[in-house]
Design a protein around this motif. Structure first.
Motif, PDB file in Angstrom:
ATOM      1  N   PHE A 413       0.532  -0.872  -0.273  1.00 30.58           N
ATOM      2  CA  PHE A 413      -0.199  -0.129   0.029  1.00 30.58           C
ATOM      3  C   PHE A 413       0.239   0.973  -0.480  1.00 30.58           C
ATOM      4  N   PHE A 414       2.797   1.031   0.520  1.00 28.74           N
ATOM      5  CA  PHE A 414       2.906   2.569  -0.315  1.00 28.74           C
ATOM      6  C   PHE A 414       2.890   2.670  -1.416  1.00 28.74           C
ATOM      7  N   PHE A 415       3.609   1.496  -2.027  1.00 30.02           N
ATOM      8  CA  PHE A 415       3.533   1.619  -3.993  1.00 30.02           C
ATOM      9  C   PHE A 415       2.083   1.513  -4.028  1.00 30.02           C
ATOM     10  N   ALA A 416       1.120   2.134  -3.526  1.00 33.26           N
ATOM     11  CA  ALA A 416      -0.475   2.433  -4.178  1.00 33.26           C
ATOM     12  C   ALA A 416      -0.223   3.857  -3.977  1.00 33.26           C
ATOM     13  N   ASN A 417      -0.259   4.449  -2.633  1.00 32.31           N
ATOM     14  CA  ASN A 417       0.139   5.522  -3.118  1.00 32.31           C
ATOM     15  C   ASN A 417       1.409   6.279  -3.806  1.00 32.31           C
ATOM     16  N   PHE A 418       2.613   5.813  -3.166  1.00 32.63           N
ATOM     17  CA  PHE A 418       3.566   6.508  -4.441  1.00 32.63           C
ATOM     18  C   PHE A 418       3.214   5.584  -5.925  1.00 32.63           C
ATOM     19  N   GLY A 419       2.004   5.652  -5.977  1.00 28.67           N
ATOM     20  CA  GLY A 419       1.692   5.318  -7.147  1.00 28.67           C
ATOM     21  C   GLY A 419       0.313   5.631  -7.357  1.00 28.67           C
ATOM     22  N   PRO A 420      -0.667   4.543  -8.274  1.00 26.23           N
ATOM     23  CA  PRO A 420      -1.579   4.616  -9.244  1.00 26.23           C
ATOM     24  C   PRO A 420      -2.479   5.329  -8.108  1.00 26.23           C
ATOM     25  N   ASN A 421      -2.701   5.107  -7.515  1.00 27.72           N
ATOM     26  CA  ASN A 421      -3.393   5.778  -5.744  1.00 27.72           C
ATOM     27  C   ASN A 421      -3.850   7.408  -6.221  1.00 27.72           C
ATOM     28  N   ALA A 422      -2.356   7.956  -6.435  1.00 30.41           N
ATOM     29  CA  ALA A 422      -2.596   9.485  -6.199  1.00 30.41           C
ATOM     30  C   ALA A 422      -2.515   9.448  -8.167  1.00 30.41           C
ATOM     31  N   THR A 423      -1.912   8.694  -9.112  1.00 29.30           N
ATOM     32  CA  THR A 423      -1.628   9.555 -10.398  1.00 29.30           C
ATOM     33  C   THR A 423      -3.275   8.630 -11.040  1.00 29.30           C
ATOM     34  N   THR A 424      -3.770   8.461 -10.329  1.00 32.98           N
ATOM     35  CA  THR A 424      -5.367   8.226 -11.212  1.00 32.98           C
ATOM     36  C   THR A 424      -5.907   8.890 -10.922  1.00 32.98           C
ATOM     37  N   PHE A 425      -6.281  10.158  -9.664  1.00 36.25           N
ATOM     38  CA  PHE A 425      -6.741  11.399  -9.741  1.00 36.25           C
ATOM     39  C   PHE A 425      -5.983  12.387 -10.214  1.00 36.25           C
ATOM     40  N   ILE A 426      -5.138  12.743 -10.759  1.00 37.43           N
ATOM     41  CA  ILE A 426      -4.433  13.543 -10.870  1.00 37.43           C
ATOM     42  C   ILE A 426      -4.332  13.749 -12.694  1.00 37.43           C
ATOM     43  N   VAL A 427      -4.231  12.711 -13.545  1.00 37.37           N
ATOM     44  CA  VAL A 427      -4.352  12.366 -14.955  1.00 37.37           C
ATOM     45  C   VAL A 427      -5.244  13.236 -15.216  1.00 37.37           C
ATOM     46  N   PRO A 428      -6.897  12.710 -15.187  1.00 34.95           N
ATOM     47  CA  PRO A 428      -7.459  13.279 -15.164  1.00 34.95           C
ATOM     48  C   PRO A 428      -8.476  14.648 -15.584  1.00 34.95           C
TER      49      PRO A 428
END
Length: 539
Positions: A413-428
């Motif tokens: 879950f560290f790599f979820a947050n330093f990863g797609p959990n943040a970027t899926t919010f940013i990119v759209p």
């Protein structure tokens, strides 16, 4: 000036980091702080609700029936999904600022109402609680597309990723504060009503005053939302909405000149020319949108959906983590108040060691590594760690290996947050046209919440033992097989990441195609120096 880009938008893209950037981060971020608190605090009190309202005088101190537990925990997600779609669309129709206040007031009212679910009948309490939790989720849902869109439209292109990630990172603090506040409330009640554990006093272990605990915890979420409301209403509408959607160049220039403290020319004629282009008039359901952004929307929706299936599946092995760190004894050996305290303490530890650091690694590195690299890396690392948990699962179940299980869980879950959990919010918030940006972000976020429902509850049922499922559940495929499926889900997320374009260092108009002849090489030194005014004078 670069191509046909409006001076006001050019100014925003090239502006140095100034005080108004940090103000926007705090205002938008406090909304996300509240969102996370409200969504996750329910998990701190569901055991207590079971003890208070579903005690049957047996060896078990009382638990919520599976269908009631699913309803209480998931109804806010359903509301969030609905709110993301509705407020995302409304944000493009009425403007970001107007809708931003609506969502916050809805969150304040429903947070308070959630704690006022009074009745002597357990069913009535749960139905009332679920009703208000749905509308709380509805308000929270609106915060996703609006916060991301507002921050992306305020930010400069050099540090835009970090600014949006910082807003999202406040979610980690919301989860952390939720745990800390629950610890404080439980400690105060425990000091006043220090009762025996259930095994020694079945009736007395749940004092009637414990009913106040869950209400206080749920209602506290109204405070940060209420404090933020005034400042949200003081924010001007974003220049990109005012100029490109409302087509009011004068107001856009006036608002941003006040915010940035520089002179900006109103270019109404240029606004009219830009908005009349065929490339800036197609709708969401048009062939032109499908041609230009169809794959992009497919990429943002699928990656967010797949990510949230894996991210919200943490419920599958949270019990193993809590028992491994020996902070959550058997329910019979605790009183109701003590159980709230120990659940909150365990969740706070996980948030502090795993959740919060991952978010801020993203903030620090996203404008260096880029969105694509972080998202791809995150999905791959999550898949690796889930395979590492699944394949030798029986090894991790042995008592001497449980701390290794906790480490693997935390890294996942560290790599979820330093990863797609943040970027899926940013990119759209970066790749769609201004007139559709909030809508497309809302669609992407709603897809994610659908994944959250699948991950939280579909896999909860699916992961039940093949021989001895928990009371009230049917036989499943077991945790080992469920983890293997989740690892494959992450690999699919990495695959669909290939559909998502990289927005690092590019203007929003360049990414969306609203300014097709924009050429960053045409930016002259005097344009930069004019916009990026001396930083002390801008503060």
């Amino acid at each position: 000036m670069a191509g046909d880009q409006l001076q006001v938008l050019h100014a925003l893209d090239l502006a140095k980091t100034q005080w108004y950037h940090f103000t926007a981060i705090v205002i938008a971020g406090m909304g996300f702080f509240t969102d996370a608190y409200d969504l996750f605090c329910i998990s701190l009190v569901t055991k207590l609700l079971g003890r208070i309202y579903y005690y049957k005088g047996k060896d078990n101190p009382g638990t919520l029936p599976p269908n009631v537990a699913a309803a209480v925990n998931s109804v806010a997600f359903v509301g969030t999904l609905s709110g993301q779609l509705f407020f995302g669309w409304l944000g493009d129709k009425l403007g970001r600022k107007k809708v931003y206040g609506m969502t916050l007031m809805l969150m304040v009212i429903t947070s308070i109402a959630s704690g006022l679910s009074f009745s002597d009948d357990p069913k009535s309490v749960m139905v009332t609680l679920c009703f208000f939790r749905f509308w709380l989720g509805f308000g929270i849902g609106g915060d996703y597309p609006l916060s991301a869109t507002i921050m992306s439209e305020y930010a400069n292109k050099k540090t835009r990723g970090a600014f949006i990630a910082a807003v999202f990172a406040m979610q980690g603090f919301g989860i952390l504060v939720g745990g800390i506040f629950a610890i404080i409330v439980a400690s105060l009640f425990k000091a006043k009503y220090d009762v025996l554990p259930y095994s020694k006093d079945q009736l007395g272990s749940t004092p009637h005053q414990a009913d106040y605990i869950w209400r206080i915890i749920l209602m506290f979420g109204a405070i940060p939302a209420g404090v933020t409301y005034y400042w949200r209403m003081k924010m001007p509408e974003t220049a990109r909405y005012t100029a490109l959607v409302a087509k009011n160049a004068e107001q856009a220039a006036k608002d941003m000149a006040r915010v940035m403290q520089v002179d900006i020319e109103a270019e109404q004629e240029k606004v009219n020319d830009i908005t009349k282009k065929d490339t800036n008039s197609f709708g969401l359901f048009s062939k032109e949108f499908l041609r230009r952004h169809g794959l992009h929307l497919l990429g943002t929706t699928t990656t967010w959906f797949l990510l949230d299936i894996a991210f919200y599946s943490q419920n599958l092995f949270q019990k193993d983590v809590f028992s491994a760190i020996k902070w959550l004894p058997d329910a019979k050996n605790m009183s109701a108040i003590e159980e709230v305290y120990k659940i909150a303490r365990a969740q706070t530890l996980i948030a502090l060691c795993s959740t919060v650091p991952g978010y801020w690694f993203t903030v620090a590195l996203i404008d260096r590594m880029g969105r694509f690299a972080i998202q791809l890396m995150g999905f791959i690392m999550m898949s690796i760690f889930m395979f590492a948990l699944a394949i030798p699962y029986h090894h991790w179940k042995q008592s001497e290996n449980k701390m290794g299980f906790v480490v693997m869980y935390s890294l996942t879950f560290f790599f979820a947050n330093f990863g797609p959990n943040a970027t899926t919010f940013i990119v759209p918030a970066e790749i769609f046209p201004a007139r559709l940006r909030s809508t497309c972000h809302g669609i992407s976020a709603a897809s994610g919440k659908l994944g959250a429902i699948v991950g939280s509850f579909g896999f909860l049922y699916l992961s039940q033992s093949q021989t001895t499922p928990a009371e009230g559940y049917h036989k499943g495929i077991g945790v080992k097989n469920a983890l293997t499926i989740l690892a494959v889900v992450n690999l699919l997320g990495a695959l669909f990441t290939l559909l998502v374009p990289e927005a690092k260092g590019k203007s929003l108009e360049e990414m969306s195609g609203e300014n097709d002849d924009n050429d960053d090489d045409a930016v002259k030194h005097e344009d930069v120096s004019k916009v990026a005014a001396d930083e002390p004078s801008s503060t």
